[in-house]
Design a protein around this motif. Structure first.
Motif, PDB file in Angstrom:
ATOM      1  N   LYS A   1       0.941  -1.380  -0.130  1.00 58.42           N
ATOM      2  CA  LYS A   1       0.014   0.116   0.645  1.00 58.42           C
ATOM      3  C   LYS A   1       0.737   0.855   0.139  1.00 58.42           C
ATOM      4  CE  LYS A   1      -3.742   2.043   2.667  1.00 58.42           C
ATOM      5  NZ  LYS A   1      -4.964   1.838   3.606  1.00 58.42           N
ATOM      6  N   GLU A   2       2.060   1.385   0.780  1.00 56.38           N
ATOM      7  CA  GLU A   2       2.365   2.420   1.241  1.00 56.38           C
ATOM      8  C   GLU A   2       3.125   3.099   0.057  1.00 56.38           C
ATOM      9  OE1 GLU A   2       5.269   3.232   4.292  1.00 56.38           O
ATOM     10  OE2 GLU A   2       4.320   2.402   5.727  1.00 56.38           O
ATOM     11  N   GLU A   3       3.850   1.407  -1.330  1.00 57.84           N
ATOM     12  CA  GLU A   3       4.800   2.165  -1.852  1.00 57.84           C
ATOM     13  C   GLU A   3       3.209   2.162  -3.757  1.00 57.84           C
ATOM     14  OE1 GLU A   3       7.456  -1.399  -5.253  1.00 57.84           O
ATOM     15  OE2 GLU A   3       7.233  -1.374  -3.513  1.00 57.84           O
ATOM     16  N   ALA A   4       2.618   1.756  -3.783  1.00 59.77           N
ATOM     17  CA  ALA A   4       1.009   2.373  -4.711  1.00 59.77           C
ATOM     18  C   ALA A   4       1.041   3.806  -4.286  1.00 59.77           C
ATOM     19  CB  ALA A   4      -0.088   1.225  -4.521  1.00 59.77           C
ATOM     20  N   THR A   5       0.927   3.969  -2.766  1.00 59.15           N
ATOM     21  CA  THR A   5      -0.021   4.988  -2.031  1.00 59.15           C
ATOM     22  C   THR A   5       1.288   6.243  -3.182  1.00 59.15           C
ATOM     23  OG1 THR A   5      -1.267   5.203  -0.542  1.00 59.15           O
ATOM     24  CG2 THR A   5      -0.034   6.917  -0.828  1.00 59.15           C
ATOM     25  N   ALA A   6       2.916   6.962  -3.059  1.00 58.49           N
ATOM     26  CA  ALA A   6       3.569   7.452  -3.033  1.00 58.49           C
ATOM     27  C   ALA A   6       3.907   6.981  -4.869  1.00 58.49           C
ATOM     28  CB  ALA A   6       4.629   6.837  -2.814  1.00 58.49           C
ATOM     29  N   GLU A   7       3.048   5.962  -5.609  1.00 56.05           N
ATOM     30  CA  GLU A   7       3.501   5.673  -7.390  1.00 56.05           C
ATOM     31  C   GLU A   7       2.246   6.319  -7.821  1.00 56.05           C
ATOM     32  OE1 GLU A   7       4.379   2.522 -10.659  1.00 56.05           O
ATOM     33  OE2 GLU A   7       4.098   2.057  -8.100  1.00 56.05           O
ATOM     34  N   ILE A   8       1.165   5.740  -6.782  1.00 53.53           N
ATOM     35  CA  ILE A   8      -0.443   6.496  -7.668  1.00 53.53           C
ATOM     36  C   ILE A   8      -0.098   8.577  -7.603  1.00 53.53           C
ATOM     37  CG2 ILE A   8      -2.814   6.578  -7.328  1.00 53.53           C
ATOM     38  CD1 ILE A   8      -1.800   4.038  -9.227  1.00 53.53           C
ATOM     39  N   GLN A   9      -0.189   8.438  -6.322  1.00 56.07           N
ATOM     40  CA  GLN A   9       0.552  10.421  -5.924  1.00 56.07           C
ATOM     41  C   GLN A   9       1.027  10.531  -7.474  1.00 56.07           C
ATOM     42  OE1 GLN A   9       2.063  10.270  -1.880  1.00 56.07           O
ATOM     43  NE2 GLN A   9      -0.061  10.711  -0.924  1.00 56.07           N
TER      44      GLN A   9
END
Length: 139
Positions: free
Chosen positions: A43-51
């Motif tokens: 979730k944390e990695e995906a959040t940064a990528e999506i942001q």
């Protein structure tokens, strides 16, 4: 009034974000962007990528409600896992529109493979706007 947009981590989803943002701005609606991740641990990695992807289209992230949700499996539901998660968010939010990307498929792929967008389109209780998502678009 709300527009729900579901995106993946492919930079090709920028057209989807842009279309949803234009609709939300033009219709004076709240924009909720959601992305389903396969596991809670990513979730944390995906959040940064999506942001990063969203911010490349929409300068101010404070103008959108960005939701990264872990995928949940429900064996009794007719849709795929990702589509099901999008539909669950739609059920909770009761948006006026859902905006999703759709990749072109040709030949046998149109018959055999059910894409997330097709499943959402077939099962949503809300009008769905599909936007052609260019695969592997330049960032």
């Amino acid at each position: 009034m709300t527009i729900l947009t579901a995106i993946d981590a492919d930079p090709g989803c920028k057209e989807v974000i842009e279309t949803a943002h234009e609709l939300a701005t033009g219709l004076d609606m709240e924009l909720v962007i959601t992305h389903v991740v396969p596991e809670e641990s990513g979730k944390e990695e995906a959040t940064a990528e999506i942001q990063e992807i969203v911010q490349s289209v929409i300068d101010d992230l404070d103008t959108v409600d960005l939701r990264i949700i872990p995928e949940q499996t429900h064996r009794d539901l007719p849709t795929g896992r990702t589509a099901n998660n999008i539909l669950q968010v739609a059920e909770e939010l009761d948006p006026d529109y859902i905006v999703i990307g759709s990749r072109k498929r040709t030949g046998l792929g149109k018959i055999l493979l059910g894409s997330v967008s097709k499943l959402v389109l077939a099962n949503a209780d809300t009008p769905v706007v599909t936007v052609e998502q260019i695969q592997d678009a330049e960032a």
